[in-house]
Design a protein around this motif. Structure first.
Motif, PDB file in Angstrom:
ATOM      1  N   LEU A 183       1.007  -1.224  -0.032  1.00  0.00           N
ATOM      2  CA  LEU A 183      -0.184   0.002   0.090  1.00  0.00           C
ATOM      3  C   LEU A 183       0.656   1.210   0.136  1.00  0.00           C
ATOM      4  O   LEU A 183       0.316   2.252  -0.466  1.00  0.00           O
ATOM      5  N   LEU A 184       1.861   1.263   0.580  1.00  0.00           N
ATOM      6  CA  LEU A 184       2.692   2.317   0.850  1.00  0.00           C
ATOM      7  C   LEU A 184       3.649   2.237  -0.418  1.00  0.00           C
ATOM      8  O   LEU A 184       4.911   2.744  -0.560  1.00  0.00           O
ATOM      9  N   ARG A 185       3.425   1.601  -1.464  1.00  0.00           N
ATOM     10  CA  ARG A 185       4.139   1.420  -2.896  1.00  0.00           C
ATOM     11  C   ARG A 185       5.691   1.163  -2.663  1.00  0.00           C
ATOM     12  O   ARG A 185       6.350   1.486  -3.425  1.00  0.00           O
ATOM     13  N   LYS A 186       5.717   0.081  -1.779  1.00  0.00           N
ATOM     14  CA  LYS A 186       6.835  -0.586  -1.579  1.00  0.00           C
ATOM     15  C   LYS A 186       8.237   0.399  -1.376  1.00  0.00           C
ATOM     16  O   LYS A 186       9.287   0.299  -2.001  1.00  0.00           O
ATOM     17  N   ASP A 187       7.591   1.556  -0.729  1.00  0.00           N
ATOM     18  CA  ASP A 187       8.705   2.783  -0.327  1.00  0.00           C
ATOM     19  C   ASP A 187       9.088   2.199   0.984  1.00  0.00           C
ATOM     20  O   ASP A 187       8.713   2.180   2.144  1.00  0.00           O
ATOM     21  N   THR A 188      10.611   1.912   1.142  1.00  0.00           N
ATOM     22  CA  THR A 188      11.122   1.374   2.483  1.00  0.00           C
ATOM     23  C   THR A 188      10.976   2.452   3.491  1.00  0.00           C
ATOM     24  O   THR A 188      10.800   2.307   4.463  1.00  0.00           O
TER      25      THR A 188
END
Lengths: 844, 90
Positions: free
Chosen positions: B52-57
């Motif tokens: 959901l967080l667009r794979k933003d680490t």
């Protein structure tokens, strides 16, 4: 902030306005995106507000310390209220100073140390009025502790000490072991603000002691500064974390009051190096200070907005965090610090004063303000690098450069001196050559004693003058002077000249000439008779006189020598060039012959293979003619564009075959009405070794975690045991290997470079892929497979080593594809078969 | 090559199926309990949040820190673990 009223869509749109593409806003992602929105907004505001910061700070400065304390009081109430309602936030804002990144904590701790220490130094040494208002907040705060009005140094001490403590508290929290933090984290319980404060004060006490110990060593302090500076420079994540941490303390301390305080801190730290520089000199650094302050403020402003977004650790209280940043959390921080430190700090201040003394002493080691935001670290370093360090560096550079200069000049000087020396030597040699007359004079000067003594001198003089004249004539002649067409002088002319010199020579000419004859040595005068090259024995035979030591002018001599040298050098160069060109030509011919022979043998082999397969095909299929026309074979083996080039090789191959190959017979056949020279394969079919049957033959073992790395490590592979260089025959077997690899990995379009190491005993092939995942796929495809009867193994190579070995691979980025027309022999034979089988239906 | 823990390797090496959240690298007993309290009882649910967080680490790390109070080492370890899992299997 009205962020809490934003609907999901609005939040989404707001984030997009900043150019950031968010994912869907759900109940879980909402807080994260809100935080992100705040961060982006702060950044934007920051950029806009930076110029205005100084003005506001200046206004703030006018307020008194008491006012500031009062101001902070209500704020703290708010904060407390807020805290109770948002305990996690409270925790985070307090612990915000101390994020749980344990890695960055220790440097930060030291940074805090340095920070306050520096502040100590600067403020203690400064009596500027500007500092005063800055110190008033601390004074005001101190007043709560009944600190008597002490000289500014104490104030600054106290201020710094306290600030340091508060910093340290923030820092110390961080520097506290993770266990402690985790206690906070894992407890999950929302601690009361008071409880937090107690904990922190407790930890602060403990920490303070440890820090005191650490800070007592001023050398440590400066070392740690440098360490943390380098640590700061090292990693971005560290940087990011440090920045918030660093700035959070400054932020925390920067409410209206604390802004000033931290500004002072910053400015103090800034000023410190300057101070130290000017220690010997003047102390009038108002303008510097102003600059520093402004710079500090701007920095702080930057850092504040900058860090805040990144800061929050326990940030469910993100909005509060942001909202109160300027006021509450710093104030609370300050309050908490002050409250908790009220009793414990007092005894510390004395030690701090001692520390500041030591810091002052060690000013030279002090590295300034890089502690301030890491993000601005570079900027700050540039801006605030201590001038003395700069000077030191400059001096070092100058020394180095001057040293290098002198070294450079020295070498040049030596070189020119040597050249001059040799030139002078040559000139002197030339001059010496010309003055060979000296020896002649010596010879002449020792006439044999048989002459009469009175005449001896006259004869000597005569001889000398004669010699000189002759030498002159000869020299002129040699130098190309048109006045003297003859090198020699006839005896009459000589007599005339001598008489012109001195009347008394008259009668003695013959005697002197006789003496010359008798002398037998070379006196510099050669006597020639009517017939040259005949020794003269009597005076009467003398016809001409010539000098053997021509006297030439120096320039003339030099010119002649120069030309001689040039001529000789040119001659040598020409000879060397001829020899070298001959050698090159020979090598070239030799190489060409070798290539041609190799090609010829290769062609022969291909022909043999063609014939062999054709022979076998004929055995299986009795319809085919057992012979092949030679031109047809040639046309199928040699590409049309190569035919004229390969003509010579073909001819040689044909003749070789007819002479040396017993299994192929050349005969004439009539095919389709035309006579053709054909080849017939005679040998009955042996089980020919399909020499280069380079095929993949299955996998030996399944790839699992035990025998292969779980994830591909690098994009470069080294494949072993693909071939045996000793056994390989043919010209292009390496191409066959390449094709085999590409075919095996035909589904993997990420291979950009293949290098077959022909000389390796292990049969190594090096492969580079576009990325690690492609190499992982290739690894899975190749490792453990059987190829040509050999078990292939693959391992990963480091990319930089690969590039060292194959620099041309650095530029490869286009995936390689297995080409359909492989040049392997099997393929050509297949082609031939296909060709012949296709042609027959075509004919019919 | 950075050093990865055994837990990391175990997770990234195969599809996560029904593994519990404690199988994620960086998530231990305590953090796992907190995640479960928040409704993330299985690793795939946490994966859902990551996606959901667009794979933003970075954002995922922040979320972890904010929601369950992980420290940044744990959070980044978990984020890295999920990222690699996605690279391998997604």
């Amino acid at each position: 902030m009205a962020s809490t009223q934003l609907t999901d869509e609005e939040l989404f749109l707001e984030l997009k306005r900043f150019g950031f593409t968010p994912g869907p806003v759900t109940e879980n992602t909402r807080p994260v995106y809100l935080k992100k929105l705040k961060k982006l907004r702060e950044e934007q505001q920051q950029r806009g507000l930076r110029p205005g910061k100084t003005r506001t700070i200046g206004a703030i400065n006018s307020t008194t310390g008491g006012g500031s304390t009062v101001a902070s009081r209500p704020v703290s109430h708010d904060v407390t209220h807020l805290n109770t309602s948002r305990r996690p936030g409270r925790k985070s804002s307090l612990l915000g100073f101390s994020s749980d990144e344990s890695d960055a904590e220790t440097p930060l701790k030291r940074k805090g140390l340095g920070h306050s220490g520096r502040a100590n130094r600067s403020s203690s040494s400064q009596q500027q009025p500007k500092i005063r208002p800055a110190s008033t907040p601390s004074v005001a705060i101190k007043s709560r502790y009944d600190h008597s009005a002490t000289p500014s140094s104490n104030f600054s001490l106290g201020q710094n000490g306290e600030r340091r403590v508060s910093l340290g508290w923030g820092v110390g929290d961080r520097s506290r072991s993770d266990a402690g933090l985790r206690r906070y984290d894992d407890s999950g319980d929302e601690d009361n603000y008071e409880e937090d404060m107690e904990k922190k004060s407790r930890s602060l006490n403990g920490r303070g002691a440890s820090r005191l110990n650490a800070s007592k060593l001023a050398g440590d302090y400066s070392d740690s500064d440098e360490e943390e500076v380098s640590g700061l420079g090292v990693g971005d994540p560290e940087c990011d974390r440090l920045e918030p941490r660093r700035n959070h303390p400054s932020v925390a301390l920067s409410s209206d009051v604390t802004d000033r305080g931290s500004a002072t801190d910053g400015q103090n730290t800034e000023a410190t190096p300057r101070r130290f520089l000017n220690m010997g000199g003047s102390q009038g650094e108002d303008e510097e200070e102003d600059d520093l302050k402004r710079r500090d403020f701007s920095r702080l402003g930057d850092s504040r907005s900058h860090t805040l977004p990144r800061k929050p650790i326990y940030g469910s209280l993100t909005e509060n965090h942001k909202g109160y940043t300027g006021k509450n959390s710093p104030a609370t921080g300050e309050d908490g610090a002050s409250r908790s430190n009220s009793t414990e700090l007092r005894p510390r201040f004395s030690t701090y004063s001692g520390l500041s003394q030591t810091y002052r002493r060690n000013h030279s080691n002090h590295t300034p303000a890089p502690n301030h935001s890491c993000g601005h670290a570079a900027l700050k370093r540039n801006v605030s690098a201590p001038e003395d360090e700069l000077l030191q560096q400059f001096k070092r550079e100058e020394l180095a450069s001057s040293g290098s200069f002198s070294a450079h000049y020295l070498s040049m000087f030596l070189l020119t001196a040597a050249c001059l020396f040799f030139v002078l030597l040559g000139l002197m040699y030339l001059r010496m050559r010309g003055s060979g007359a000296l020896e002649v004079d010596n010879v002449i000067n020792s006439p044999p004693p048989e002459f009469d003594t009175p005449n001896k001198d006259v004869i000597q003089k005569l001889l000398l003058s004669l010699h000189d004249h002759l030498a002159f004539v000869a020299g002129q002649h040699d130098c190309g002077d048109p006045n003297h067409p003859n090198r020699s002088v006839s005896i009459d002319e000589a007599s005339v000249y001598l008489l012109a010199q001195n009347k008394s020579f008259k009668g003695l000419i013959n005697e002197s000439l006789d003496w010359i004859i008798q002398k037998g040595q070379d006196v510099g005068i050669r006597l020639m008779g009517a017939v040259p090259d005949e020794p003269v024995t009597k005076v009467s035979e003398i016809a001409r006189l010539e000098s053997t030591h021509p006297k030439m002018s120096f320039t003339c001599r030099f010119r002649r020598a120069f030309f001689t040298i040039i001529n000789r050098v040119l001659l040598i160069a020409v000879v060397a060039g001829c020899v070298w060109s001959v050698v090159c030509y020979v090598k070239y011919r030799w190489r060409r012959d070798e290539t041609e022979t190799r090609q010829m043998y290769d062609m022969v082999e291909r022909i043999i293979d063609v014939m062999k397969t054709h022979g076998e095909a004929c055995q299986e299929n009795q319809d085919l003619q057992p012979y092949l026309p030679i031109p047809h074979v040639r046309d199928s083996l040699v590409q049309p564009q190569d035919r004229s080039k390969m003509k010579k090789i073909w001819e040689r191959a044909v003749s070789f075959l007819s002479a040396n190959e017993s299994r192929i017979r050349t005969e004439t056949q009539r095919i389709g009405g035309a006579d053709f020279l054909v080849w017939r394969w005679i040998q009955p079919s042996l089980n020919c070794d399909k020499g280069s049957s380079k095929v993949w033959q299955g996998k030996a073992f399944p790839l699992d975690r035990r025998n292969s790395p779980p994830n591909s490590l690098t994009p470069c592979l080294k494949i072993r045991n693909m071939f045996d260089p000793v056994m390989e025959v043919g010209e292009n077997w390496d191409l066959a290997i390449r094709e085999a690899i590409l075919e095996k990995c035909s589904d993997n379009d990420g291979i950009v470079h293949i290098a077959v190491d022909k000389t390796s005993r292990e049969g190594c092939v090096y492969v580079k892929c576009l990325s690690a995942e492609y190499s992982g796929k290739a690894f899975k495809a190749l490792h453990g497979s059987w190829f040509d009867g050999k078990l292939v193994t693959v391992k990963y190579l480091r990319l930089d080593r690969y590039h060292q070995r194959f620099p041309q691979a650095q530029g490869c980025s286009t995936p390689l594809k297995a080409s359909g027309l492989a040049t392997s022999v099997t393929n050509t034979t297949a082609h031939l078969q296909h060709h012949s089988s296709a042609s027959s239906p075509g004919f019919s | 090559m950075s050093t990865t823990s055994q837990k990391h390797r175990d997770f990234v090496g195969e599809p996560m199926a029904d593994k519990p959240v404690t199988a994620l690298s960086g998530i231990g007993e305590t953090l796992g309990k907190k995640l479960e309290e928040n409704g993330f009882d299985k690793a795939y649910v946490v994966l859902g949040q990551f996606l959901l967080l667009r794979k933003d680490t970075e954002m995922f790390t922040d979320w972890l820190k904010d929601s369950i109070g992980a420290n940044s080492r744990q959070a980044s370890s978990c984020a890295q673990c999920l990222k690699e899992w996605c690279d391998a299997f997604l």
